[in-house]
Design a protein around this motif. Structure first.
Motif, PDB file in Angstrom:
ATOM      1  N   LEU A 166      69.896  11.944  48.846  1.00 27.67           N
ATOM      2  CA  LEU A 166      71.224  11.355  48.707  1.00 27.67           C
ATOM      3  C   LEU A 166      72.080  11.627  49.943  1.00 27.67           C
ATOM      4  CD1 LEU A 166      72.018  12.216  44.973  1.00 27.67           C
ATOM      5  CD2 LEU A 166      71.564   9.944  45.921  1.00 27.67           C
ATOM      6  N   HIS A 167      71.999  12.860  50.469  1.00 30.39           N
ATOM      7  CA  HIS A 167      72.757  13.195  51.676  1.00 30.39           C
ATOM      8  C   HIS A 167      72.289  12.353  52.872  1.00 30.39           C
ATOM      9  CE1 HIS A 167      75.061  16.357  49.932  1.00 30.39           C
ATOM     10  NE2 HIS A 167      74.037  17.147  49.691  1.00 30.39           N
ATOM     11  N   GLY A 207      88.286  12.993  52.580  1.00 31.50           N
ATOM     12  CA  GLY A 207      87.243  12.118  52.066  1.00 31.50           C
ATOM     13  C   GLY A 207      87.729  10.925  51.287  1.00 31.50           C
ATOM     14  N   GLY A 208      89.002  10.944  50.860  1.00 29.29           N
ATOM     15  CA  GLY A 208      89.506   9.847  50.034  1.00 29.29           C
ATOM     16  C   GLY A 208      89.513   8.506  50.735  1.00 29.29           C
ATOM     17  N   ALA A 224      75.168   8.401  57.430  1.00 26.56           N
ATOM     18  CA  ALA A 224      75.724   7.515  58.459  1.00 26.56           C
ATOM     19  C   ALA A 224      77.114   7.024  58.075  1.00 26.56           C
ATOM     20  CB  ALA A 224      74.785   6.332  58.687  1.00 26.56           C
ATOM     21  N   GLY A 225      77.272   6.572  56.829  1.00 25.10           N
ATOM     22  CA  GLY A 225      78.562   6.077  56.386  1.00 25.10           C
ATOM     23  C   GLY A 225      79.615   7.165  56.354  1.00 25.10           C
ATOM     24  N   GLU A 226      79.233   8.358  55.919  1.00 25.41           N
ATOM     25  CA  GLU A 226      80.201   9.447  55.830  1.00 25.41           C
ATOM     26  C   GLU A 226      80.641   9.911  57.217  1.00 25.41           C
ATOM     27  OE1 GLU A 226      80.146  12.507  53.044  1.00 25.41           O
ATOM     28  OE2 GLU A 226      80.436  10.979  51.490  1.00 25.41           O
ATOM     29  N   GLY A 278      86.693  24.504  51.562  1.00 28.12           N
ATOM     30  CA  GLY A 278      85.437  25.223  51.366  1.00 28.12           C
ATOM     31  C   GLY A 278      84.381  24.450  50.617  1.00 28.12           C
ATOM     32  N   VAL A 279      84.656  23.169  50.321  1.00 31.72           N
ATOM     33  CA  VAL A 279      83.704  22.406  49.500  1.00 31.72           C
ATOM     34  C   VAL A 279      83.600  20.935  49.889  1.00 31.72           C
ATOM     35  CG1 VAL A 279      85.440  21.962  47.708  1.00 31.72           C
ATOM     36  CG2 VAL A 279      83.039  21.857  47.112  1.00 31.72           C
ATOM     37  N   ILE A 280      84.651  20.361  50.477  1.00 29.15           N
ATOM     38  CA  ILE A 280      84.722  18.912  50.676  1.00 29.15           C
ATOM     39  C   ILE A 280      83.555  18.356  51.500  1.00 29.15           C
ATOM     40  CG2 ILE A 280      86.053  17.082  51.816  1.00 29.15           C
ATOM     41  CD1 ILE A 280      87.269  17.865  49.179  1.00 29.15           C
ATOM     42  N   ARG A 281      83.090  19.095  52.534  1.00 24.19           N
ATOM     43  CA  ARG A 281      82.005  18.582  53.379  1.00 24.19           C
ATOM     44  C   ARG A 281      80.710  19.377  53.204  1.00 24.19           C
ATOM     45  NH1 ARG A 281      83.820  16.410  59.238  1.00 24.19           N
ATOM     46  NH2 ARG A 281      81.689  15.615  59.031  1.00 24.19           N
TER      47      ARG A 281
END
Length: 260
Positions: A205-206, A135-136, A211-213, A81-84
């Protein structure tokens, strides 16, 4: 909100506390839904300026509950519920105690980190036949020196809070009893900026990270899909449930390489 997640306001701060201490705050479906609702509230309430994610008990979070799973990804927040989640308000992680796997990835998803001196972080997924899929895989090498992150992922080693502070991942280091007060103090300090300016800062920031994310998420998805029905994942899960070391069996390609 939920018996698994406590939510309270401290002025402009939304304090979200994981409260499943008997399971090391491992995330199940109920906790995912509760976290999603809490962070929807942070996103949508103009009176709230910043969030703090804390935890009850001796562990910050042990990641996904491997017995039950963490439940479906949510529309706005993704995993847990928070990671993305594309937040326009800062999030401070108050890490008191170990943060393992997805628990560490929750910390990596935060914007600022306060950690107790006895806290530590680890990404042990490969020892369970998995990869860090919250995400790690890409945030670890982004937030830490690449070689340090790769070592953590390959060896399931521990990164102490003091070293994490030295490396720049942890903003403030505190005594265990002071983690939450320090996190709330840091959270309130972020309210000095104008709400519109902070929102635009986070939007920027987003945009920069997008692109990288996206590449990172695609790589994580590919790796997890490849491992989904693998013998490694099956053995890793069994070893975890049976509380023993995994017994890996090399596949034909690896065996052929070893034997020449």
């Amino acid at each position: 909100m939920s018996e698994l997640v406590r939510v309270e306001t401290r002025g402009p701060v939304l304090l979200v506390t994981l409260d499943r201490a008997e399971r090391r705050n491992a995330v199940n479906a109920g906790m995912t839904l509760a976290l999603d609702a809490a962070f929807d509230r942070l996103d949508d309430d103009p009176a709230l300026r910043v969030g703090v994610l804390a935890a009850e008990g001796p562990y910050f979070c042990a990641g996904t509950d491997l017995r039950t799973g963490a439940g479906p990804h949510t529309e706005r927040g993704g995993m847990y519920g928070v990671i993305r989640r594309r937040r326009l308000k800062p999030l401070v992680a108050a890490a008191a105690g170990p943060a393992l796997g997805g628990g560490f990835e929750l910390v990596l998803a935060a914007d600022l980190v306060v950690a107790a001196r006895d806290a530590w972080f680890t990404l042990p997924e490969t020892t369970r036949g998995r990869v860090p899929a919250a995400g790690g895989l890409f945030r670890g090498p982004d937030r830490l020196p690449r070689n340090v992150a790769v070592e953590l992922m390959l060896t399931a080693g521990r990164l102490t809070a003091e070293r994490a502070h030295h490396l720049g991942l942890v903003n403030r280091l505190s005594e265990p009893r002071d983690v939450l007060p320090e996190a709330l103090d840091l959270a309130l300090a972020t309210c000095a900026g104008a709400p519109g300016a902070v929102a635009e800062l986070f939007a920027g920031l987003h945009t920069v990270a997008a692109a990288g994310e996206e590449t990172g998420w695609a790589a994580s998805r590919t790796a997890m899909t490849a491992l989904l029905t693998s013998e490694d994942r099956t053995e890793g899960n069994a070893a975890f449930v049976e509380r023993r070391a995994p017994r890996w069996v090399p596949d034909d390609e690896v065996r052929g390489t070893v034997l020449g």
